[in-house]
Design a protein around this motif. Structure first.
Motif, PDB file in Angstrom:
ATOM      1  N   PRO A   1       0.751  -1.093   0.010  1.00 48.23           N
ATOM      2  CA  PRO A   1      -0.284  -0.091   0.024  1.00 48.23           C
ATOM      3  C   PRO A   1       0.794   1.482  -0.037  1.00 48.23           C
ATOM      4  CG  PRO A   1      -0.917  -1.506   1.543  1.00 48.23           C
ATOM      5  CD  PRO A   1       0.356  -2.134   1.155  1.00 48.23           C
ATOM      6  N   HIS A   2       1.972   1.379   0.571  1.00 49.79           N
ATOM      7  CA  HIS A   2       2.599   2.485   0.723  1.00 49.79           C
ATOM      8  C   HIS A   2       3.420   3.031  -0.530  1.00 49.79           C
ATOM      9  CE1 HIS A   2       5.745  -0.446   2.035  1.00 49.79           C
ATOM     10  NE2 HIS A   2       6.290   0.455   1.396  1.00 49.79           N
ATOM     11  N   GLN A   3       3.445   2.024  -1.465  1.00 51.07           N
ATOM     12  CA  GLN A   3       4.132   2.400  -2.687  1.00 51.07           C
ATOM     13  C   GLN A   3       2.862   2.552  -3.940  1.00 51.07           C
ATOM     14  OE1 GLN A   3       6.563  -0.835  -3.533  1.00 51.07           O
ATOM     15  NE2 GLN A   3       8.243  -0.405  -2.125  1.00 51.07           N
ATOM     16  N   TRP A   4       1.719   2.452  -3.431  1.00 48.44           N
ATOM     17  CA  TRP A   4       0.747   2.839  -4.519  1.00 48.44           C
ATOM     18  C   TRP A   4       0.978   4.084  -5.329  1.00 48.44           C
ATOM     19  CZ3 TRP A   4      -4.322   1.459  -1.203  1.00 48.44           C
ATOM     20  CH2 TRP A   4      -4.342   0.001  -1.001  1.00 48.44           C
ATOM     21  N   TYR A   5       1.514   5.051  -4.751  1.00 44.76           N
ATOM     22  CA  TYR A   5       1.507   6.236  -5.599  1.00 44.76           C
ATOM     23  C   TYR A   5       2.896   6.478  -5.834  1.00 44.76           C
ATOM     24  CZ  TYR A   5      -3.078   6.987  -3.726  1.00 44.76           C
ATOM     25  OH  TYR A   5      -4.467   7.050  -3.658  1.00 44.76           O
ATOM     26  N   ASP A   6       3.780   5.579  -6.026  1.00 40.45           N
ATOM     27  CA  ASP A   6       5.168   5.735  -6.410  1.00 40.45           C
ATOM     28  C   ASP A   6       5.174   5.621  -7.953  1.00 40.45           C
ATOM     29  OD1 ASP A   6       5.611   5.892  -3.784  1.00 40.45           O
ATOM     30  OD2 ASP A   6       7.035   4.118  -3.730  1.00 40.45           O
ATOM     31  N   ASP A   7       6.247   6.570  -8.213  1.00 38.25           N
ATOM     32  CA  ASP A   7       6.603   6.385  -9.803  1.00 38.25           C
ATOM     33  C   ASP A   7       7.753   5.349  -9.994  1.00 38.25           C
ATOM     34  OD1 ASP A   7       4.887   8.389 -11.018  1.00 38.25           O
ATOM     35  OD2 ASP A   7       6.059   9.943  -9.793  1.00 38.25           O
ATOM     36  N   VAL A   8       7.216   4.497 -10.792  1.00 39.34           N
ATOM     37  CA  VAL A   8       8.436   3.417 -10.993  1.00 39.34           C
ATOM     38  C   VAL A   8       8.684   3.395 -12.434  1.00 39.34           C
ATOM     39  CG1 VAL A   8       7.784   1.805  -9.181  1.00 39.34           C
ATOM     40  CG2 VAL A   8       6.658   1.560 -11.405  1.00 39.34           C
ATOM     41  N   PRO A   9       9.790   3.252 -12.874  1.00 38.11           N
ATOM     42  CA  PRO A   9      10.443   3.195 -14.597  1.00 38.11           C
ATOM     43  C   PRO A   9       9.618   2.241 -15.102  1.00 38.11           C
ATOM     44  CG  PRO A   9      12.070   2.459 -12.862  1.00 38.11           C
ATOM     45  CD  PRO A   9      11.170   2.834 -11.978  1.00 38.11           C
ATOM     46  N   GLY A  10       8.962   2.620 -16.190  1.00 31.34           N
ATOM     47  CA  GLY A  10       8.436   1.997 -17.249  1.00 31.34           C
ATOM     48  C   GLY A  10       6.906   1.618 -16.832  1.00 31.34           C
ATOM     49  N   GLN A  11       6.448   2.454 -15.852  1.00 24.34           N
ATOM     50  CA  GLN A  11       5.142   2.194 -15.624  1.00 24.34           C
ATOM     51  C   GLN A  11       4.005   2.527 -16.647  1.00 24.34           C
ATOM     52  OE1 GLN A  11       4.489   4.645 -12.213  1.00 24.34           O
ATOM     53  NE2 GLN A  11       4.906   6.823 -13.474  1.00 24.34           N
ATOM     54  N   SER A  12       2.974   2.163 -16.531  1.00 24.62           N
ATOM     55  CA  SER A  12       1.884   2.375 -17.495  1.00 24.62           C
ATOM     56  C   SER A  12       1.468   4.133 -17.193  1.00 24.62           C
ATOM     57  CB  SER A  12       0.647   1.494 -16.878  1.00 24.62           C
ATOM     58  OG  SER A  12      -0.511   2.413 -17.563  1.00 24.62           O
ATOM     59  N   GLU A  13       1.023   4.561 -18.361  1.00 26.15           N
ATOM     60  CA  GLU A  13       0.840   5.922 -18.236  1.00 26.15           C
ATOM     61  C   GLU A  13      -0.260   6.136 -17.269  1.00 26.15           C
ATOM     62  OE1 GLU A  13      -0.424   7.639 -22.025  1.00 26.15           O
ATOM     63  OE2 GLU A  13      -1.145   5.581 -22.769  1.00 26.15           O
ATOM     64  N   TRP A  14      -1.236   5.222 -16.986  1.00 22.71           N
ATOM     65  CA  TRP A  14      -2.490   5.324 -16.223  1.00 22.71           C
ATOM     66  C   TRP A  14      -1.970   5.207 -14.571  1.00 22.71           C
ATOM     67  CZ3 TRP A  14      -4.711   7.182 -20.035  1.00 22.71           C
ATOM     68  CH2 TRP A  14      -4.811   6.590 -21.127  1.00 22.71           C
ATOM     69  N   THR A  15      -1.514   6.198 -14.083  1.00 22.06           N
ATOM     70  CA  THR A  15      -1.136   6.292 -12.665  1.00 22.06           C
ATOM     71  C   THR A  15      -2.283   6.516 -11.934  1.00 22.06           C
ATOM     72  OG1 THR A  15      -0.366   8.608 -12.912  1.00 22.06           O
ATOM     73  CG2 THR A  15       1.290   6.846 -12.960  1.00 22.06           C
ATOM     74  N   LEU A  16      -2.202   5.928 -10.558  1.00 23.72           N
ATOM     75  CA  LEU A  16      -3.258   6.191  -9.660  1.00 23.72           C
ATOM     76  C   LEU A  16      -3.358   7.636  -9.153  1.00 23.72           C
ATOM     77  CD1 LEU A  16      -5.074   4.311  -7.709  1.00 23.72           C
ATOM     78  CD2 LEU A  16      -3.674   4.031  -6.349  1.00 23.72           C
TER      79      LEU A  16
END
Lengths: 530, 447
Positions: free
Chosen positions: B33-48
């Protein structure tokens, strides 16, 4: 459900019924224009608007009338008819968003591709070649009126999307936009059928919706035309009715199932030989006008329309020939021409007595006519040669004209449900289980809560459909459950046919006057006479 | 019955919002849960970018999804229908606009509106603590409803607190506790991991991305800013600054793009300007909060927020519709407003779902059928104008007009729809203002 939710729900419901209607202060009310000012008529309109649409007629059916009494159906005078028609159209459109016959299954696809292919053939080929062009790939096997309709639709399709009807190149064309176009054409055609019906239970009868808008066919066209013919007969316009029925006959062969009933209805209503001759002339002229454009292609067309060589039935049909095949291998043991003869004799014996007797006794009550149409079509469905499972719609359609006040309303609803369940194997095969469940649920909401037979059957449906999932069929008989379904409904329909057949004969023999008629048309004509 | 209908609509068109929510299901099920709002490399463009309480809802849905064997379309459609039925059910059940946005376009507005309805209902009955609770919960589900905070704050202060510190403490505790509870799904694990402030900052950046979003969406929601942008284009034309109208109004879908909101000739409004204008617009209703009908005030405030808000979506008009549907579902005002809502969200539907949309609108009209026959001349003119605009956009432009002309003025139908919709909403807003001002006058100077 929380307490707050319950309270909110009940309050909102009360408000919708206008019982505890709070109001914005008077200034705000004037915003819309329909306030306290206005005539008495407009006030009743507002009153109705506040109360929402009245209960469906089916739900009020037993409230004030006892079972056998006849009274005017509530649906006919109220504007709630508009509401039910729109609901019917929305449900049809909703079903049409789902899968269809032969979706994405090359090389032959299914009925959807057949109809698209006929649009392609009719607009690209000379009328003489319509019935002869490459008959191996979905050759046209509908009578000419349907071919003309396909031609018109093909022209429209070319305007919107030329690639969709290119000769040969467009085979298997199923883009989303074109799919929606095809579905929309069925919806348009179905307004004809929907417009003939009067009660919510008929408008939301699942089987016609699922076959036309799920599986994909244009049954609404011949059925709708036949129903309009029946209604025209009941308002004493036999000439228009005859022309209408000729159109129906020439848009799909299955309208032939009604022919005995319609033919003897003409005789039953005719006051003189001259009247019969007039109807005959109209019928002949209509046929001539419909077939003349084909020129010398008429014979080929006839051969395509009556495919005797295609066997006594197709797939699993809930009729007696299928039952005979399952029980003692009738199709395999008997000669095909013998079966054809047997089928013809049996169909004749079953289909003709009631209409003939009606003509002899000169009965022309509307409900009796609907039952005679139903019996005649059911006889064809059970006994005749080359029947498809979808043909159950033909005996169903005349029942749908029975209004909610009719003594036979429960039979109408029962038959609606049985017809839908009897085609369910086909629907499951085409991934239409979800629309099947949803339309059945819709139907169960509009039929009378006191129609106990149909209610209990509805309750039994879910466990019955769960059986194949819980106990998979043995490897030797992979089609065990569809076969059992067809067999069961063959017995059920035969049973229904036998009871109704002998009941009608009995009634026609022993009762001097027709039943009191509840049809709106006769009521209207009686009112006019008075 | 409406549930059956919504189930039938399952295979209809779905927008990218469907993929957005699908990705959120994935994020909430695969990350702690504490990483739900993290930016990770190569993530989908649909961030929470919804608050933690809604992320928790998604996490629960993901858990259920893992247990079932249905396909994702059926499951997500089912979740929308279920959450609607759970909260909103008797209200707006055949509302065309809501069905289009939630059950076709794909969003969870029905669920949020349902929670808002609980809150408004509590406020209407005088149960202010409960109202504060539901509204705070709503804020942690979807922070967009912050625009209604002035309304709730003023109402509770004026009607309940009335200067009593004890009551103020009660409301404050209820609100703060609920907000903490709503944020806990992410922040509590973060605190345990020792990255509390870090996560809080990320959360803030995700939830309030003022810098990356424009004033108006690529399809102008029919509000004041649509009129402003229209005026901007007119000024540009008049100044002869190369009338490159072609990309003025682009497609109605797609990513939000900061360019689309830029003004060419007129001064560019900032979020602060929008907020101040919104507050001024709400003022008549807020000033009358002591005596007036709370739902009527809620309607006015939501409508003001819709008209003057920063980066408002056309869906927000439904928030203003809710109090009307709760109080006067069958009055002409509600019918007109509901019709306008459907008109405003209609451009979200692609051409392939045009028939669906029209049938849904017909269904809603048929439900209130007799009203259609009771219209005044002006109302008939208005409905005809709506129909004519839809006809222009859906039939005349794609099929009837010469292709060259249609391509050159591709933006015109949508622009007209926005402008006409904006004018209609503005007319209703002015009417509402007048009503409140009259009420004020009667209070101040009783006759």
């Amino acid at each position: 459900m929380s307490k707050a939710h319950k309270a909110l729900a009940s309050r909102a419901l009360l408000k919708q019924q206008g019982k505890r209607l709070h109001r914005f202060d008077s200034d705000f009310q004037r915003g819309g224009g329909v306030g306290e000012h206005g005539t008495a008529a407009s006030r009743t309109l507002v009153r109705r608007a506040l109360e929402g649409p009245p209960l469906p007629a089916a739900m009020q059916r037993f409230d004030s009338a006892d079972y056998f009494s006849c009274r005017e159906s509530a649906a006919e005078s109220d504007e709630n008819w508009v509401w039910w028609v729109v609901v019917g159209l929305v449900v049809r459109h909703g079903v049409s968003l789902h899968g269809y016959s032969g979706e994405a299954t090359p090389p032959r696809f299914g009925d959807y591709e057949a109809h698209r292919h006929w649009m392609e053939v009719t607009i690209n080929k000379e009328i003489k070649e319509w019935y002869t062009y490459d008959t191996e790939y979905w050759g046209l096997d509908y009578p000419p009126v349907m071919a003309y309709v396909e031609y018109a639709l093909g022209l429209a399709s070319r305007v919107f999307d030329p690639a969709s009807v290119e000769l040969d190149a467009s085979r298997g064309y199923e883009t989303l936009a074109h799919r929606r176009f095809m579905r929309f054409t069925v919806l348009l055609a179905d307004t004809l059928f929907v417009g003939a019906l009067g009660s919510p239970a008929a408008l939301l009868s699942p089987a016609p919706i699922l076959v036309d808008h799920g599986h994909f066919q244009y049954n609404c066209l011949p059925l709708g035309l036949s129903l309009w013919a029946a209604k025209l007969f009941s308002t004493d316009r036999p000439l228009a009715a005859a022309a209408c029925f000729c159109l129906a006959l020439n848009s799909k062969q299955t309208a032939l199932y009604y022919a005995p009933a319609v033919f003897f209805e003409v005789l039953a209503r005719a006051r003189s030989a001259k009247a019969v001759a007039k109807v005959a002339v109209v019928a002949l002229l209509s046929f001539a006008a419909i077939w003349a454009p084909l020129g010398d292609g008429v014979l080929a067309a006839l051969r395509r329309c009556f495919p005797v060589e295609r066997g006594v039935f197709e797939d699993k049909v809930a009729n007696l020939w299928y039952a005979a095949q399952v029980v003692f291998r009738a199709r395999d043991d008997l000669d095909a021409t013998l079966i054809l003869k047997l089928a013809t004799i049996a169909t004749g014996l079953a289909a003709f007595p009631v209409p003939v007797l009606r003509a002899i006794k000169r009965r022309n009550d509307f409900h009796g006519f609907l039952l005679s149409l139903h019996l005649s079509a059911l006889a064809f469905f059970l006994f005749s040669y080359h029947v498809h499972e979808k043909a159950i719609l033909v005996p169903l359609a005349p029942l749908l004209l029975l209004d909610d006040a009719s003594v036979y309303a429960w039979y109408r609803d029962l038959f609606s449900l049985a017809a839908a369940v009897s085609i369910s194997p086909l629907l499951f095969y085409e991934n239409l289980a979800l629309p099947y469940a949803a339309t059945i649920a819709f139907f169960s909401l509009v039929i009378s809560p006191r129609n106990k037979i149909v209610r209990s059957l509805l309750v039994a449906l879910a466990p019955l459909h769960a059986l194949p999932l819980l106990f998979p069929p043995p490897a030797r008989y992979p089609d065990l459950y569809p076969a059992l379904t067809s067999l069961f409904f063959a017995l059920l329909f035969s049973f229904a046919f036998a009871i109704l057949f002998f009941h009608e004969l009995h009634h026609l023999f022993y009762f001097a006057t027709p039943r009191r008629d509840t049809s709106r048309h006769l009521l209207n004509s009686k009112k006019k006479l008075l | 019955m409406d549930l059956c209908l919504k189930v039938l609509l399952a295979p209809a068109y779905r927008s990218t919002d469907f993929d957005v929510h699908k990705n959120w299901l994935e994020i909430t099920s695969s990350r702690p849960p504490h990483q739900w709002y993290d930016d990770v490399p190569g993530q989908s463009e649909w961030t929470l970018d919804y608050p933690p309480a809604f992320a928790l809802v998604e996490a629960v849905l993901a858990k259920i999804f893992a247990l079932t064997t249905t396909n994702d379309v059926l499951f997500q459609r089912g979740s929308v229908i279920f959450l609607q039925a759970l909260t909103l059910r008797p209200l707006l059940s055949f509302n065309a606009a809501l069905i289009m946005v939630d059950n076709i376009h794909f969003q969870y507005n029905g669920f949020f509106l349902g929670v808002l309805a609980f809150s408004l209902d509590a406020l209407d009955r005088g149960n202010y603590i409960l109202a504060a609770f539901w509204f705070s919960l709503l804020l942690t589900l979807k922070h967009l409803f912050l625009t209604l905070a002035p309304f709730f704050t003023i109402h509770i202060l004026v009607r309940y607190v009335r200067g009593s510190p004890r009551r103020f403490a009660k409301v404050a505790v209820a609100t703060l506790a609920t907000v903490c509870l709503g944020l806990a799904p992410t922040l509590l694990p973060a605190a345990v991991e020792g990255v509390f402030f870090d996560t809080l900052l990320k959360l803030k950046a995700r939830l309030f991305p003022f810098d990356s979003r424009g004033l108006v969406h690529s399809y102008w929601a029919p509000n004041f800013w649509a009129l402003y942008a229209f005026l901007d284009r007119l000024v540009l034309r008049a100044a002869g600054g190369g009338g490159g109208g072609g990309n003025v109004v682009g497609s109605t879908r797609g990513r939000v793009d900061a360019e689309a909101g830029g003004m060419a000739a007129l001064p560019q409004p900032t979020p602060l300007v929008c907020a101040i204008l919104t507050l001024i617009a709400m003022a008549p209703a807020l000033a009358a909060s002591r005596a007036g009908d709370p739902l009527k005030a809620a309607f006015h405030c939501a409508l003001s927020a819709f008209i003057f808000g920063w980066h408002v979506h056309e869906k927000f008009a439904l928030v203003a519709l809710l109090p009307l549907a709760m109080r006067i579902p069958d009055r002409p005002l509600c019918r007109h407003f509901s019709r306008l809502c459907a008109f405003a969200v209609l451009p979200l539907m692609p051409q392939t779902e045009f028939v669906t949309a029209i049938l849904l609108i017909a269904l809603e009209e048929a439900y209130h059928f007799p009203l259609l026959f009771n219209f005044s001349f002006l109302e008939r003119l208005h409905v005809s104008a709506l129909l004519a605009l839809v006809f222009l956009h859906r039939l005349a432009w794609p099929f009837l007009l010469p292709a060259q002309f249609a391509a050159k003025f591709e933006f015109l139908p949508l622009m007209l729809i926005s402008v006409y919709g904006a004018l209609s909403f503005a007319a209703i807003w002015l009417h509402s203002c007048r009503s409140f001002l009259l009420l004020q006058k009667n209070i101040l100077f009783p006759s």
